[in-house]
Design an enzyme around this catalytic site. Structure first.
Site, PDB file in Angstrom:
ATOM      1  N   CYS A  76       9.707   7.295   6.459  1.00 15.15           N
ATOM      2  CA  CYS A  76       8.808   6.265   5.599  1.00 15.15           C
ATOM      3  C   CYS A  76      10.298   5.635   5.114  1.00 15.15           C
ATOM      4  CB  CYS A  76       7.685   6.622   4.886  1.00 15.15           C
ATOM      5  SG  CYS A  76       8.244   7.552   3.284  1.00 15.15           S
ATOM      6  N   GLU A 107      -0.153   6.509   1.373  1.00 12.51           N
ATOM      7  CA  GLU A 107       1.084   6.186   0.987  1.00 12.51           C
ATOM      8  C   GLU A 107       1.373   6.218   2.774  1.00 12.51           C
ATOM      9  OE1 GLU A 107       3.395   6.742  -0.872  1.00 12.51           O
ATOM     10  OE2 GLU A 107       1.721   7.366  -3.243  1.00 12.51           O
TER      11      GLU A 107
END
Ligand code: NAD
Length: 499
Positions: A284, A250
């Site tokens: 993110c 990720e």
């Protein structure tokens, strides 16, 4: 007196084999020393793997509902300790208390979701193509799982990985970010207090280049889950590919919020302030690109300039603070580098672009919320992840152009569309090339029971959260039982018309 923390290996809190430690300081005030944490080495990883192998033998035999009961108790303990952990997290990471409370809450939600999964963990029972034959699949644990996590969600991200991994019956080794080791310590304490057999969890503090690397290269760790930058993920991917490991990545994002000319601009303004400057832009999923329809561009930008300029910077534990510091000096240096690039590229600096002047903020890694306008899709500030409080604004003329700009970057984590047009909302769901799309909400705000992750260079196809993550941490096994008493050959003897 400075507290010296330890690793948790082989059922004990122990010193690192290296004898070395690093300091963990409050990024809002670097004079505030939180503690010394181990700078461990490969020998500590070796000891952790040996113990985790024992843990795996014990834990994989515990029925999944009973594993879920332990995770429910973890959820209860995290709830009781929520305020204490949130305060510790703000002290070591900098984001404001409302956000760190949310971060702990995500861990609690993930624990309760995992607890309930203990009573499902479904396989499939399906009809066989042959008579008198049973066909089913079920889930088995895999082994020792290595988790490598970033600094920005010190509780949520380790728990997104750890709780499903444990529920599936694996043993876990956690290598947290060296910037947020205290939250990891508090998490492991909660697991042990909840009754997890101690060999099932190992906590090894230290750097990515020593501890992270040793974990990834260890042949007895077949599963690695990593969240962090795309650059680090590429290095990890090479090793795991060569060693045929199961790997979840990720990574970075360059998330866009699109504001159409029919949007509720008050709502969009609240959304972009929260999306771009929450967590000081260190998410993110942070809104790092703002795409404004040309008809509302100037009007909206003026309001945004005014509102962003008023955001209150400070220690996240103090009432009224809206934006905390960056995590460390290098992070602020990187922001300053990109502000320089923005100026060189001829973008218009709308607000920010400097450190705050207040002497009260002198000892922290603060930077003013910054907005650049006039960017083109090819501008570096519109393509590269900065991971700080810098928002890049682009102008567009129609929905198709906005979709093209959104999709034209190497990342694909999150996107947002503000509009009152239902048709456009549904088109956005289909056409925006991201793992997550929000309609009339900013690019941030994942919920624990839905899958989380991105496309392109944000990930490698796996997801955290939701049901999907349980696929990653378990091996599917298929079992056929033929009770016909004769040899039946699949694909050969199944031409059976019932005669
Ligand atoms: P980072 O890549 O610097 O570090 C992440 C972790 O990897 C740390 O624990 C670090 O010690 C370790 N590491 C570093 N080098 C390593 C190596 N060679 N081998 C093994 N481990 C190594 O990331 P960061 O600065 O902590 O976090 C910010 C990044 O994380 C941003 O790019 C952000 O977009 C990304 N992120 C992604 C998600 C997501 O779900 N997609 C969520 C949060 C953060």
């Amino acid at each position: 007196m400075t507290t010296t923390f330890r690793n948790f290996i082989a059922g004990r809190w122990i010193r690192p084999s290296t004898g070395a430690y690093h300091e963990n300081r409050n990024p809002a005030n670097i004079r505030d020393l939180i503690g010394r944490f181990p700078d461990s080495g490969p020998e500590d990883v070796e000891a952790a793997v040996r113990s985790a192998e024992t843990g795996f033998r014990i834990w994989s035999r515990v029925p999944a509902p009973a594993r879920g009961d332990v995770l429910r108790r973890v959820g209860d303990l995290l709830s009781e300790r929520k305020e204490m952990i949130a305060r510790a997290m703000t002290r070591e990471m900098g984001k404001v208390l409302t956000e760190t409370r949310g971060d702990v809450q995500e861990g609690i939600d993930t624990a309760y979701y995992a607890a309930s999964e203990g009573r499902r963990l479904f396989g499939h029972t399906v009809p066989s193509e042959l008579r008198s034959k049973w066909a089913m699949s079920f889930r088995r644990p895999i082994g020792v799982v290595g988790l490598i996590t970033p600094f920005n969600f010190p509780m949520a991200i380790p728990t997104w990985k750890m709780f499903p991994a444990l529920l599936c019956g694996n043993a876990v080794i956690l290598k947290p970010s060296e910037d947020v080791p205290h939250t990891a310590h508090l998490l492991v304490e909660a697991l042990l207090d909840a009754g997890l057999p101690p060999e099932v969890i190992q906590l090894v503090h230290g750097s990515g280049s020593k501890v992270g690397k040793a974990l990834i290269e260890h042949p007895a760790v077949p599963v690695i889950s990593f969240t962090g930058s795309t650059a680090t993920g590429a290095v990890i991917g090479e090793t795991c590919g060569r060693m045929h490991k199961r790997l979840s990545l990720e990574m970075g994002g360059k998330n866009a919020m699109i504001v159409m000319d029919d949007a509720d601009l008050d709502l969009a303004l609240d959304g972009v302030l929260w999306g771009a400057f929450g967590t000081t832009g260190q998410r993110c999923t942070a809104t790092s690109r703002l795409l404004l329809h040309r008809k509302i561009h100037d009007r909206f930008l003026r309001r945004l300039e005014d509102a962003a300029g008023k955001l209150h910077l400070g220690d996240g534990r103090k009432d009224g603070t809206e934006v905390g510091p960056l995590i460390h000096e290098e992070a602020r240096d990187k922001v300053e580098r990109y502000v320089g690039i923005g100026r060189e590229e001829g973008l218009e600096l709308v607000t920010g672009g400097s450190r705050p002047r207040s002497p009260k903020l002198r000892n922290g890694w603060f930077y003013r919320p910054t907005i650049f306008a006039g960017a083109r899709p090819g501008s570096r500030l519109a393509r590269e992840e900065i991971f700080g409080p810098v928002l890049t604004v682009l102008r567009f003329s129609g929905f198709e152009e906005a979709v093209r700009i959104n999709n034209g970057v190497p990342y694909g984590l999150s996107s947002a569309l503000y509009t009152r047009d239902t048709n456009l909302a549904f088109r956005a769901m289909q056409e925006l090339d991201n793992g997550i799309t929000y309609v009339n909400a900013p690019t941030i705000g994942a919920e624990a029971h839905l899958p989380f992750g991105g496309v392109k260079q944000t990930g490698n196809g796996h997801r955290e959260g939701g049901w999907e993550v349980y696929e990653f941490y378990s091996e599917t096994k298929v079992c056929y039982v033929d009770y016909s008493g004769v040899l039946q050959r699949a694909q050969i003897d199944n031409v059976d018309n019932g005669g």
